[in-house]
Scaffold this active site. Structure first.
Site, PDB file in Angstrom:
ATOM      1  N   CYS A 220       0.806  -1.223   0.154  1.00 37.58           N
ATOM      2  CA  CYS A 220      -0.104   0.042   0.069  1.00 37.58           C
ATOM      3  C   CYS A 220       0.887   1.240   0.078  1.00 37.58           C
ATOM      4  O   CYS A 220       2.115   1.336   0.283  1.00 37.58           O
ATOM      5  CB  CYS A 220      -0.951   0.027   1.306  1.00 37.58           C
ATOM      6  SG  CYS A 220      -0.054   0.338   2.675  1.00 37.58           S
ATOM      7  N   ALA A 241       6.681  -1.905  -4.353  1.00 34.14           N
ATOM      8  CA  ALA A 241       6.790  -1.136  -3.171  1.00 34.14           C
ATOM      9  C   ALA A 241       5.496  -0.021  -3.124  1.00 34.14           C
ATOM     10  O   ALA A 241       4.790   0.203  -4.078  1.00 34.14           O
ATOM     11  CB  ALA A 241       8.055  -0.665  -2.835  1.00 34.14           C
ATOM     12  N   HIS A 242       5.734   0.637  -1.927  1.00 35.73           N
ATOM     13  CA  HIS A 242       4.756   1.588  -1.619  1.00 35.73           C
ATOM     14  C   HIS A 242       4.767   2.747  -2.610  1.00 35.73           C
ATOM     15  O   HIS A 242       5.911   3.155  -3.104  1.00 35.73           O
ATOM     16  CB  HIS A 242       5.004   2.154  -0.190  1.00 35.73           C
ATOM     17  CG  HIS A 242       6.359   2.810   0.098  1.00 35.73           C
ATOM     18  ND1 HIS A 242       6.443   4.018  -0.109  1.00 35.73           N
ATOM     19  CD2 HIS A 242       7.547   2.039   0.419  1.00 35.73           C
ATOM     20  CE1 HIS A 242       7.703   4.327   0.235  1.00 35.73           C
ATOM     21  NE2 HIS A 242       8.355   3.169   0.543  1.00 35.73           N
ATOM     22  N   ASN A 243       3.657   3.144  -2.893  1.00 32.60           N
ATOM     23  CA  ASN A 243       3.451   4.439  -3.775  1.00 32.60           C
ATOM     24  C   ASN A 243       4.072   4.209  -5.343  1.00 32.60           C
ATOM     25  O   ASN A 243       4.208   5.542  -5.823  1.00 32.60           O
ATOM     26  CB  ASN A 243       4.440   5.601  -3.215  1.00 32.60           C
ATOM     27  CG  ASN A 243       3.422   6.163  -1.938  1.00 32.60           C
ATOM     28  OD1 ASN A 243       3.808   5.485  -0.913  1.00 32.60           O
ATOM     29  ND2 ASN A 243       2.502   6.934  -1.794  1.00 32.60           N
ATOM     30  N   SER A 261       7.604   4.664  -4.566  1.00 29.13           N
ATOM     31  CA  SER A 261       7.576   5.937  -5.150  1.00 29.13           C
ATOM     32  C   SER A 261       8.106   5.858  -6.679  1.00 29.13           C
ATOM     33  O   SER A 261       8.166   6.934  -7.435  1.00 29.13           O
ATOM     34  CB  SER A 261       8.095   6.921  -4.661  1.00 29.13           C
ATOM     35  OG  SER A 261       7.607   7.124  -3.274  1.00 29.13           O
TER      36      SER A 261
END
Lengths: 346, 346, 346
Positions: A220, A241-243, A261
């Site tokens: 998330c 991974a996140h974002n 990201s």
């Protein structure tokens, strides 16, 4: 699922030579086919197998005449390859969509809504306030957290885990062991050398027509959403991974990892075991060779890169060829040094 | 979970400008916030978003004065960033700890003890003689083998699998699909070319404050224990082999693999897709770059290494730059050879 | 499981010095052993531990005489190491085979057959028309799709997922989170830049005596079968793509990926994090070093290769050594250029 050869021929608009009442239940290559299966003969270099195959039926071109006796029934059609593909897709769809209804015990939380034509296997778990669209197939041991949405015609295979608040689109396929929405890997270093988890309160949004391979993980967002755009195809054991945001119709092979990201452009093709650094903005159409480590985007679209760290694909190949011959190159330098000493002393 | 803006302001010791009765239920960045969310404004380069945000409330510094009309309610505090962080952590804790009690059917083996404030989801499985501490959250499809111990306040997300005899500490978080205690990969070659499994009868010990990412695997010891010391943070899809010991506060990114009997020091930082050889003793504070292959520990603490095989980080970068120019270097050598021949003939 | 020291000695054909009535329930290394465990002393460099161990019993050679007082009971045998190994295997077998019967609720589909001595844990799921052999152990949250076969004495740990139509042999061990039969990663590009899934209607065949590590994934064949031959040992988090065939007694370490339609020979030894290209025919007995990328088979059997791309193991090591010194080599070339200019001007 069983059909008679006659029923299959009717579906394909073909005619049967031989016994049309026999039953078939699967599809196979002509050289491997067993009794009960349908095969096809398109490329005539495989013709020999027609005379020895155990297939119950073989799809052939309507102008084809066997040179030897054939035990299989023949289904005569315009284009055997296309007909076989039609059959494959039809067979696949029927297999995937066959299961309907609820096997007990299945858990359904408060306030959750389930559409029509849905399959909920025994031991499937749906939390509170979840919306499940029509024809969704939820296999055994799937877990869907509170407040999630799953769009029409999506298949969740056994053991898929979706954390709370995530959104899954229509016509998606998530394979066994996929995890959607686990915490991003973010920890703040503390003065004593330990780490404190940074709260991860975002979610994951998966748009329509996305396929996700077995045991792949999508974290998330810290805040906001990790986004997988429409038509993305992810293989097995991938780490997102996140974002991260992955652009539409990008294809990623097994065991690749995308760091936090990163924004991956549309229509990229990323091979297996690639690593992509965080916060990168990878330009659309980039092709990345297997095991590459990418820390910088190409400047132009549709470039191919390779290596760890990755650079131009062809240039990497050239350097790789010389790498193999480094002992020889070193030897040449040593000889030159010797000669130059001799020259300077002469 | 819903709160009024007034309740949030009270929690933060702030005051409200605007409607304090409105309800909020999530947190968001000011530029992405939707109705029902709280955002914050700390760095004034984001001030423009204050005037267009859909957030229901924005946390601002108490000496801040808007230059344009604002639709969101404002919560005035000393330090907006710190207040937002407090809120995030509070929100996270409430979300994580909200579930309590047993959803049926949940399986509890003979002789097992369960503390207070525990959540046992439907289809969670606890074997025999297991001890579960207070406030442990056991989500759907978690399986805990016989004789295991799970410490207070630990969260086991959906689909975590723990083999028999393992010990999990307090304040740990294990994400979906984590496997703890599977057999070490040990096989003795037999005279006929086949292999015989070496019995793996040890366990895994996870100390306090350890986080383990989705689908990561930690094998049991052949004998004795595979040990993850306190404060270790493991990302997703990591492989930890039998008899490994990971020192406290070491952080490991996704898809890294640690081979059997490796001892990893404290406070190491290991990037993604790294491979570490077996039986190594990696000195504390080592930093390892992504995709490295480590077969030898640095001699001193706190060194950075990179490459496969890995060596000094900066030296590896330098070699990498020349690798890209190997065709050029080879060309220079060829020209030298030519010139030297000319010189020696002149 | 508890035994008296006397019972253990009888099993090993040994004699007891000390209290033979004490109970033991586990095995341990002499330097780590706690009360209730049995250790052994074979290599006399560990003799010091005999005098301080907390083990309840220690297996020693029958001609061994302690030089100091020993609190543990001694079990005297011909060969302590062999006896300990016998005990380990016996202990392991008893642990693995101890569970028998059905814990409710467990799901069993229509037309499925289950042999004798089978364990079906709570929340285990068996689809329709499945055949389960004798002594099969099916742990919690295992899912077995329709029409599968599982051979005698096979162990499926918690959370194994097997798709429909797959065949698992006898004496296999599949660890938690293993996925068998997920779709192969095959997509046909469409004119609009999107991809269409190619139907994957084949299965996976796992022959006898195969071990598969946690969270490893084996995709089904597009048509026909992905085949894992007898005696293959797969570690954790491995990716086996569609239509791969792995030859008997080949061993593959963690996080390796094998691409589609690759045929891997018998008795290969493949280290961790290796990538193998699709459609390769890898010759038998090949040894592949960790993190290698293999796009071509060696021409001869039993060769060792290394690197990405991989070539001869020793040659790769040599090139690797020079890679580290590339800045120095470049410097030598620069100096030569300078000298040659000086020479040609002199």
């Amino acid at each position: 699922m069983e059909f008679s050869i006659g029923e299959v021929a009717a579906l394909l608009g073909g005619t049967v030579q031989g016994d049309s009442s026999q039953k078939v239940n699967t599809l196979a290559k002509i050289q491997e086919a067993e009794k009960g299966s349908i095969a096809f003969l398109s490329n005539l270099k495989y013709e020999q197998y027609l005379y020895s195959t155990n297939a119950s039926a073989v799809i052939v071109a309507k102008d084809f005449t066997p040179k030897e006796p054939v035990t299989a029934s023949l289904i005569l059609v315009e284009d055997p390859y296309t007909s076989f593909t039609v059959l494959l897709e039809q067979y696949q769809r029927m297999r995937l969509m066959a299961k309907v209804g609820v096997e007990e015990p299945a858990y359904l939380g408060k306030g959750s809504q389930v559409g029509e034509g849905v399959y909920r296997a025994a031991f499937s778990y749906i939390g509170n306030n979840v919306k499940i669209g029509n024809n969704v197939k939820i296999h055994a041991h799937v877990s869907i957290g509170d407040n999630c949405t799953v769009g029409d015609n999506t298949i969740l295979y056994a053991g898929v885990k979706i954390y709370a608040d995530c959104v899954i689109g229509q016509h998606c396929t998530l394979h066994s062991g996929v995890v959607i929405g686990s915490d991003g890997f973010g920890f703040a270093p503390q003065p004593d050398g330990s780490y404190k988890a940074i709260p991860q309160v975002g979610n994951v949004i998966i748009e329509d027509n996305v396929d996700i391979g077995a045991n792949t993980v999508i974290d998330c967002a810290t805040m906001g959403s990790t986004i997988i755009r429409k038509g993305v195809k992810l293989d097995n054991l991938i780490q997102i991974a996140h974002n991260v945001e992955i652009g539409s119709n990008t294809v990623i092979a097994a065991q690749t990892g995308i760091s936090g990201s990163a924004v991956i452009g549309e229509n990229c093709v990323i091979a297996g075991q690639v690593g992509i650094v965080g916060h990168i903005n990878l330009i659309k159409g980039t092709k990345i060779g297997a095991q590459s480590g990418v820390s910088k985007s190409p400047e132009k679209e549709n470039m191919a890169i390779q290596g760890s760290p990755a650079f131009d694909y062809k240039a990497n190949l050239k350097s790789g060829v010389i790498f193999r011959k480094l002992p020889e190159l070193q030897e040449r330098v040593a000889k030159l040094e010797e000669k130059v000493i001799n020259l300077s002393q002469s």
